[in-house]
Design a protein around this motif. Structure first.
Motif, short mmCIF file in Angstrom:
data_model
loop_
_atom_site.label_atom_id
_atom_site.label_comp_id
_atom_site.label_asym_id
_atom_site.label_seq_id
_atom_site.Cartn_x
_atom_site.Cartn_y
_atom_site.Cartn_z
N ASN A 191 0.17 10.97 20.82
CA ASN A 191 0.12 11.72 19.57
C ASN A 191 0.87 10.92 18.51
O ASN A 191 2.07 10.66 18.66
CB ASN A 191 0.78 13.09 19.79
N PRO A 192 0.20 10.50 17.41
CA PRO A 192 0.87 9.69 16.38
C PRO A 192 2.14 10.35 15.84
O PRO A 192 3.06 9.65 15.40
CB PRO A 192 -0.18 9.54 15.28
N PHE A 193 2.22 11.69 15.84
CA PHE A 193 3.44 12.35 15.36
C PHE A 193 4.66 11.97 16.20
O PHE A 193 5.79 11.99 15.71
CB PHE A 193 3.28 13.87 15.38
N ASP A 194 4.43 11.64 17.48
CA ASP A 194 5.57 11.24 18.33
C ASP A 194 6.09 9.86 17.94
O ASP A 194 7.12 9.41 18.45
CB ASP A 194 5.14 11.20 19.81
N TYR A 195 5.36 9.18 17.07
CA TYR A 195 5.77 7.82 16.66
C TYR A 195 6.08 7.77 15.16
O TYR A 195 5.96 6.72 14.53
CB TYR A 195 4.67 6.81 17.03
N GLY A 196 6.43 8.92 14.61
CA GLY A 196 6.91 8.96 13.22
C GLY A 196 5.82 9.05 12.16
O GLY A 196 6.11 8.87 10.98
N PHE A 197 4.58 9.33 12.54
CA PHE A 197 3.53 9.46 11.51
C PHE A 197 3.80 10.68 10.63
O PHE A 197 4.33 11.69 11.09
CB PHE A 197 2.14 9.56 12.16
N ASP A 198 3.44 10.56 9.35
CA ASP A 198 3.71 11.63 8.39
C ASP A 198 2.62 12.68 8.38
O ASP A 198 2.88 13.87 8.28
CB ASP A 198 3.84 11.03 6.97
N VAL A 199 1.36 12.19 8.43
CA VAL A 199 0.21 13.09 8.28
C VAL A 199 -0.87 12.68 9.29
O VAL A 199 -1.03 11.50 9.58
CB VAL A 199 -0.37 13.00 6.84
N ILE A 200 -1.57 13.70 9.81
CA ILE A 200 -2.74 13.41 10.65
C ILE A 200 -3.94 14.13 10.04
O ILE A 200 -3.87 15.31 9.68
CB ILE A 200 -2.54 13.87 12.11
N LEU A 201 -5.04 13.39 9.92
CA LEU A 201 -6.29 13.95 9.41
C LEU A 201 -7.26 14.02 10.57
O LEU A 201 -7.27 13.14 11.43
CB LEU A 201 -6.89 13.00 8.36
N THR A 202 -8.09 15.04 10.58
CA THR A 202 -9.08 15.08 11.66
C THR A 202 -10.26 15.99 11.32
O THR A 202 -10.19 16.79 10.40
CB THR A 202 -8.44 15.55 12.99
N THR A 203 -11.30 15.82 12.10
CA THR A 203 -12.38 16.80 12.13
C THR A 203 -12.04 17.76 13.26
O THR A 203 -11.22 17.46 14.13
CB THR A 203 -13.73 16.14 12.42
N PRO A 242 0.83 -1.22 0.00
CA PRO A 242 0.00 0.00 0.00
C PRO A 242 0.86 1.26 0.00
O PRO A 242 2.01 1.23 0.47
CB PRO A 242 -0.77 -0.12 1.33
N LYS A 243 0.30 2.35 -0.52
CA LYS A 243 1.01 3.65 -0.49
C LYS A 243 0.77 4.36 0.84
O LYS A 243 1.54 5.18 1.27
CB LYS A 243 0.49 4.54 -1.63
N ILE A 244 -0.43 4.04 1.43
CA ILE A 244 -0.78 4.66 2.71
C ILE A 244 -1.22 3.57 3.67
O ILE A 244 -1.99 2.68 3.30
CB ILE A 244 -1.96 5.67 2.54
N ILE A 245 -0.73 3.65 4.91
CA ILE A 245 -1.30 2.81 5.97
C ILE A 245 -1.99 3.76 6.93
O ILE A 245 -1.39 4.69 7.46
CB ILE A 245 -0.23 1.95 6.68
N MET A 246 -3.29 3.53 7.08
CA MET A 246 -4.13 4.47 7.82
C MET A 246 -4.45 3.91 9.20
O MET A 246 -5.02 2.82 9.33
CB MET A 246 -5.43 4.66 7.03
N ALA A 247 -4.09 4.68 10.23
CA ALA A 247 -4.50 4.32 11.60
C ALA A 247 -5.64 5.25 11.96
O ALA A 247 -5.50 6.47 11.84
CB ALA A 247 -3.34 4.53 12.56
N GLY A 248 -6.76 4.70 12.38
CA GLY A 248 -7.85 5.60 12.75
C GLY A 248 -9.16 4.88 12.70
O GLY A 248 -9.27 3.79 12.11
N ASP A 280 -6.06 8.99 11.02
CA ASP A 280 -7.32 9.75 11.00
C ASP A 280 -7.80 9.78 12.45
O ASP A 280 -8.41 8.84 12.94
CB ASP A 280 -8.34 9.05 10.09
N MET A 281 -7.50 10.89 13.12
CA MET A 281 -7.81 10.94 14.55
C MET A 281 -9.08 11.73 14.83
O MET A 281 -9.23 12.31 15.92
CB MET A 281 -6.62 11.55 15.29
#
Ligand SMILES: Cc1ncc(COP(=O)(O)O)c(C=O)c1O
Length: 414
Positions: free
Chosen positions: A208-220, A160-166, A193-194
């Protein structure tokens, strides 16, 4: 208001919110300041483009308010870039897919029946006709543990190009380090996708996923974050990714940004940066755990076995013989609003599933603590067990109304 018909409907909704208890985990009550900004004269303004690069004149104040929203969002979530223009969560997700993939590319997301969201690749969505979605699931429904070994195996095979956690109906904390590790191994971007837990992350009550190397976070920006209805895309540190996302949101996918909502987002982020919000986020989780405990003590099966966030998912059909739809309806009758929900590997259909999903963001905003939440959970179970008993339901309704009166919806939080 001169339009009496609409005014009557708004007043009716105000009364409904005031007198009932809101347990839908994706709903909340915003501050008066957020409401005011959302109803402000920014409504009148067109501002296609980005601060300093617009296609219309008269942008002195829109540029400032959008820059302020961006700056606060980055501070709140600890990242370098933010796009505050997505009209809602689904457009934020779609714009990100188009920014970072080509048609036919593959995304790996959580299976809908195990807690994922429609925008993570359900066949009813248009994006599922453009991108290829593959899924991961829980290994153990009773503990909520994700099957990371299987995730790695499938990701290695499918690239996959993206692995999505959320998720929208999952009650445990994800192992973001594992997601990141798998994404790295297969050359995918790690995106979270938080939408549901953004307020909990902002308040540092969960990781916070950014503390674990996530590239992008999506949210409402609504739900636990307690802002206006809207979307937000955050990029940790890659200018290349942020630029692609900006281009995809506008002009790729949307037209003019909704500036009144962006002003309201700026206020919401400001509120979320306060110590009071941190306490609020922590209390949300304490409250949902106190409700989960009552359900477990009453031998009602919870998907994931409990909760680490704002949300509880109960198999009421399996435990009480009451369907999700019946549960939703009877609880509505006593002034408790929540939603029926599919449970993992649900034997029933989506329009009358086995589960109910409920959460504590809105009642925590009202000032409920563990004691009141415990009582609400007891009243829910009493109602479910006596769904055809008018006397019991009337008495529960009276108590719910009294609780709602005792804890009015606040107008400001800081
Ligand atoms: C995880 C997740 N992503 C995206 C969305 C979509 O957000 P919206 O309804 O604002 O489009 C939701 C909505 O519930 C959600 O739970």
């Amino acid at each position: 208001m001169r339009d009496k018909l609409v005014e009557k409907l708004i007043k009716g909704e105000e009364k409904r919110q005031r007198e009932g208890l809101e347990l839908i985990p994706s709903e909340n009550y915003v501050s008066e300041d957020v409401l005011k900004a959302n109803g402000s004269v920014f409504t009148n303004k067109y501002s296609e483009g980005y601060p300093g690069r617009r296609y219309y004149g008269g942008q002195e104040f829109t540029d400032q308010v959008e820059r302020l929203a961006i700056e606060r969002a980055c501070k709140l979530f600890k990242c370098k870039f933010a796009n505050v223009q997505p009209h809602a969560g689904a457009p934020a997700n779609v714009a990100t897919y188009f920014a970072l993939m080509e048609p036919g590319d593959t995304i790996m997301g959580m299976d809908l029946s195990h807690g994922g969201h429609l925008t993570h690749g359900h066949p009813v969505t248009y994006i599922s006709k453009i991108f290829r979605f593959i899924r991961y699931k829980m290994k153990n429904i009773e503990t909520g543990e994700i099957d990371y070994d299987e995730m790695l195996r499938v990701a290695m095979a499918e690239k996959p190009k993206i692995i999505m956690a959320g998720f929208s109906a999952y009650t445990r904390e994800l192992d973001y380090a594992k997601f990141s590790e798998i994404a790295k191994k297969v050359g995918a971007l790690a995106i979270a996708d938080m939408a549901h837990i953004a307020g909990l992350i902002a308040g540092k009550a969960v990781k916070n996923p950014f503390d674990y190397g996530f590239d992008v976070i999506l949210t409402t920006t609504h739900k636990t974050l307690r802002g206006p209805r809207g979307g937000l895309i955050l990029t940790r540190d890659s200018e290349e990714i942020a630029k692609k996302i900006d281009k995809s949101v506008f002009p790729g996918f949307q037209g003019g940004p909704i500036m009144n909502t962006i002003a309201a987002k700026a206020i919401c982020f400001g509120e979320a940066l306060t110590p009071a919000f941190k306490k609020y986020a922590e209390q949300i989780i304490k409250n949902s755990r106190s409700m989960a405990k009552v359900f477990l003590n009453n031998k009602i099966r919870l998907i994931g076995g409990g909760t680490d966030n704002h949300c509880v998912l109960a198999d009421i059909f399996g435990s009480l013989g009451v369907t999700g739809k019946e549960g939703q309806t009877v609880l509505d009758e006593v002034g408790i609003t929540l939603n029926m929900n599919m449970i993992a590997d649900d034997p029933r259909k989506p329009m009358d599933p086995s589960g109910i999903r409920f959460g504590t963001p809105a009642i925590t905003t009202r000032g409920f603590r563990e004691k009141e939440c415990k009582r609400v959970a007891e009243l829910m179970i009493l109602t479910l067990k006596n769904k055809d008993n008018k006397k019991v339901k009337d008495s529960v309704h009276k108590e719910i109304k009294a609780l709602a009166k005792k804890f009015p919806i606040p107008k400001k939080f800081v």
